[in-house]
Design a protein around this motif. Sequence first.
Motif, PDB file in Angstrom:
ATOM      1  N   GLU A   1     117.321  24.076  77.283  1.00 26.36           N
ATOM      2  CA  GLU A   1     116.980  23.070  78.283  1.00 26.36           C
ATOM      3  C   GLU A   1     118.094  22.033  78.415  1.00 26.36           C
ATOM      4  O   GLU A   1     118.680  21.608  77.422  1.00 26.36           O
ATOM      5  N   ASP A   2     118.410  21.630  79.626  1.00 24.96           N
ATOM      6  CA  ASP A   2     119.416  20.624  79.977  1.00 24.96           C
ATOM      7  C   ASP A   2     120.854  21.055  79.702  1.00 24.96           C
ATOM      8  O   ASP A   2     121.747  20.219  79.663  1.00 24.96           O
ATOM      9  N   PHE A   3     121.113  22.354  79.505  1.00 26.28           N
ATOM     10  CA  PHE A   3     122.496  22.802  79.316  1.00 26.28           C
ATOM     11  C   PHE A   3     123.206  22.705  80.657  1.00 26.28           C
ATOM     12  O   PHE A   3     122.664  23.106  81.685  1.00 26.28           O
ATOM     13  N   PRO A   4     124.434  22.157  80.699  1.00 24.87           N
ATOM     14  CA  PRO A   4     125.117  21.966  81.983  1.00 24.87           C
ATOM     15  C   PRO A   4     125.471  23.292  82.654  1.00 24.87           C
ATOM     16  O   PRO A   4     125.851  24.249  81.979  1.00 24.87           O
ATOM     17  N   ALA A   5     125.360  23.326  83.967  1.00 23.67           N
ATOM     18  CA  ALA A   5     125.681  24.533  84.737  1.00 23.67           C
ATOM     19  C   ALA A   5     127.185  24.796  84.744  1.00 23.67           C
ATOM     20  O   ALA A   5     127.625  25.933  84.852  1.00 23.67           O
ATOM     21  N   SER A   6     127.976  23.734  84.634  1.00 23.77           N
ATOM     22  CA  SER A   6     129.428  23.895  84.580  1.00 23.77           C
ATOM     23  C   SER A   6     129.994  22.840  83.645  1.00 23.77           C
ATOM     24  O   SER A   6     129.328  21.872  83.300  1.00 23.77           O
ATOM     25  N   GLY A   7     131.229  23.049  83.228  1.00 25.08           N
ATOM     26  CA  GLY A   7     131.892  22.080  82.373  1.00 25.08           C
ATOM     27  C   GLY A   7     131.795  22.378  80.894  1.00 25.08           C
ATOM     28  O   GLY A   7     132.310  21.625  80.079  1.00 25.08           O
ATOM     29  N   ALA A   8     131.162  23.482  80.511  1.00 26.44           N
ATOM     30  CA  ALA A   8     131.066  23.869  79.107  1.00 26.44           C
ATOM     31  C   ALA A   8     131.952  25.087  78.870  1.00 26.44           C
ATOM     32  O   ALA A   8     132.027  25.987  79.705  1.00 26.44           O
TER      33      ALA A   8
ATOM     34  N   GLU B   1     123.716  32.535  75.907  1.00 27.53           N
ATOM     35  CA  GLU B   1     122.544  32.126  75.131  1.00 27.53           C
ATOM     36  C   GLU B   1     122.374  30.614  75.135  1.00 27.53           C
ATOM     37  O   GLU B   1     121.260  30.113  75.159  1.00 27.53           O
ATOM     38  N   LEU B   2     123.477  29.886  75.133  1.00 26.36           N
ATOM     39  CA  LEU B   2     123.384  28.422  75.191  1.00 26.36           C
ATOM     40  C   LEU B   2     122.834  27.963  76.540  1.00 26.36           C
ATOM     41  O   LEU B   2     122.138  26.950  76.613  1.00 26.36           O
ATOM     42  N   ARG B   3     123.105  28.709  77.595  1.00 23.54           N
ATOM     43  CA  ARG B   3     122.610  28.337  78.924  1.00 23.54           C
ATOM     44  C   ARG B   3     121.085  28.401  79.009  1.00 23.54           C
ATOM     45  O   ARG B   3     120.491  27.824  79.905  1.00 23.54           O
ATOM     46  N   LYS B   4     120.454  29.086  78.082  1.00 20.86           N
ATOM     47  CA  LYS B   4     118.999  29.181  78.062  1.00 20.86           C
ATOM     48  C   LYS B   4     118.352  27.925  77.481  1.00 20.86           C
ATOM     49  O   LYS B   4     117.152  27.742  77.608  1.00 20.86           O
TER      50      LYS B   4
ATOM     51  N   ASN C   1     122.847  15.283  74.352  1.00 23.93           N
ATOM     52  CA  ASN C   1     122.679  16.711  74.627  1.00 23.93           C
ATOM     53  C   ASN C   1     123.827  17.527  74.042  1.00 23.93           C
ATOM     54  O   ASN C   1     123.611  18.613  73.504  1.00 23.93           O
ATOM     55  N   ALA C   2     125.055  17.029  74.139  1.00 18.03           N
ATOM     56  CA  ALA C   2     126.197  17.736  73.568  1.00 18.03           C
ATOM     57  C   ALA C   2     126.016  17.901  72.064  1.00 18.03           C
ATOM     58  O   ALA C   2     126.303  18.968  71.500  1.00 18.03           O
ATOM     59  N   THR C   3     125.524  16.870  71.405  1.00 18.45           N
ATOM     60  CA  THR C   3     125.277  16.943  69.967  1.00 18.45           C
ATOM     61  C   THR C   3     124.210  17.989  69.674  1.00 18.45           C
ATOM     62  O   THR C   3     124.344  18.778  68.731  1.00 18.45           O
ATOM     63  N   ARG C   4     123.186  18.036  70.480  1.00 16.45           N
ATOM     64  CA  ARG C   4     122.108  19.010  70.289  1.00 16.45           C
ATOM     65  C   ARG C   4     122.628  20.442  70.464  1.00 16.45           C
ATOM     66  O   ARG C   4     122.295  21.334  69.671  1.00 16.45           O
ATOM     67  N   PHE C   5     123.484  20.658  71.459  1.00 18.63           N
ATOM     68  CA  PHE C   5     124.039  21.994  71.681  1.00 18.63           C
ATOM     69  C   PHE C   5     124.970  22.390  70.546  1.00 18.63           C
ATOM     70  O   PHE C   5     124.975  23.541  70.108  1.00 18.63           O
ATOM     71  N   ARG C   6     125.760  21.445  70.062  1.00 20.58           N
ATOM     72  CA  ARG C   6     126.667  21.738  68.947  1.00 20.58           C
ATOM     73  C   ARG C   6     125.895  22.053  67.670  1.00 20.58           C
ATOM     74  O   ARG C   6     126.343  22.846  66.851  1.00 20.58           O
ATOM     75  N   GLN C   7     124.741  21.425  67.491  1.00 25.98           N
ATOM     76  CA  GLN C   7     123.933  21.704  66.306  1.00 25.98           C
ATOM     77  C   GLN C   7     123.279  23.080  66.392  1.00 25.98           C
ATOM     78  O   GLN C   7     122.983  23.686  65.362  1.00 25.98           O
ATOM     79  N   ALA C   8     123.070  23.588  67.577  1.00 27.95           N
ATOM     80  CA  ALA C   8     122.480  24.917  67.748  1.00 27.95           C
ATOM     81  C   ALA C   8     123.514  26.024  67.536  1.00 27.95           C
ATOM     82  O   ALA C   8     123.141  27.164  67.227  1.00 27.95           O
TER      83      ALA C   8
END
Length: 160
Positions: free
Chosen positions: A105-112, A100-103, A137-144
């Motif tokens: 925008e700008d989520f890394p293809a690898s390294g997560a 779901e996080l891969r959906k 972006n990492a902060t944005r993903f962590r907030q989601a």
Amino acid sequence: MSDDAKDAGLVAMISSILGGNKRAEAASLPPLDDFGPAAPARGPEPVVAQIPEAAAPKLQDASDAVVASAKPVGPASLPLTPDGKRLLPAAAIADLVLGELRKIEDFPASGASVTVYGYRHWNAMITFAPFSTTFRNATRFRQAMPDLVFKLRRFVELEI
């Protein structure tokens, strides 16, 4: 970015998780039946679980994100808790969260990497490899993550 834009993006992400977004069907994930003790991974791409369309709960309205059904209808082969939640191992839940996080925008293809921990109220933690994404972006993903985990906890229970 305004709070309304962030809220709209979050609602869209949750809607796609719970099956309310028809565009998410094109990028659907493999079925949950693929997660077994003997299921080998295919190459470097992680196996991502799918909530089947028939089993995915629907949202009444994308703006208020109210869940229409408290109990998802699942295949007979999946173990369920007495309250109707699916029992999944930590690796399967981590793959669901990562899928779901891969959906976003700008989520890394690898390294997560997503780690699921806890018991009754399981939680998830995301880590990033160096240089896989920006700090913003990492902060944005962590907030989601908390909203995503909150929604998934309604339908998935951690198997011990």
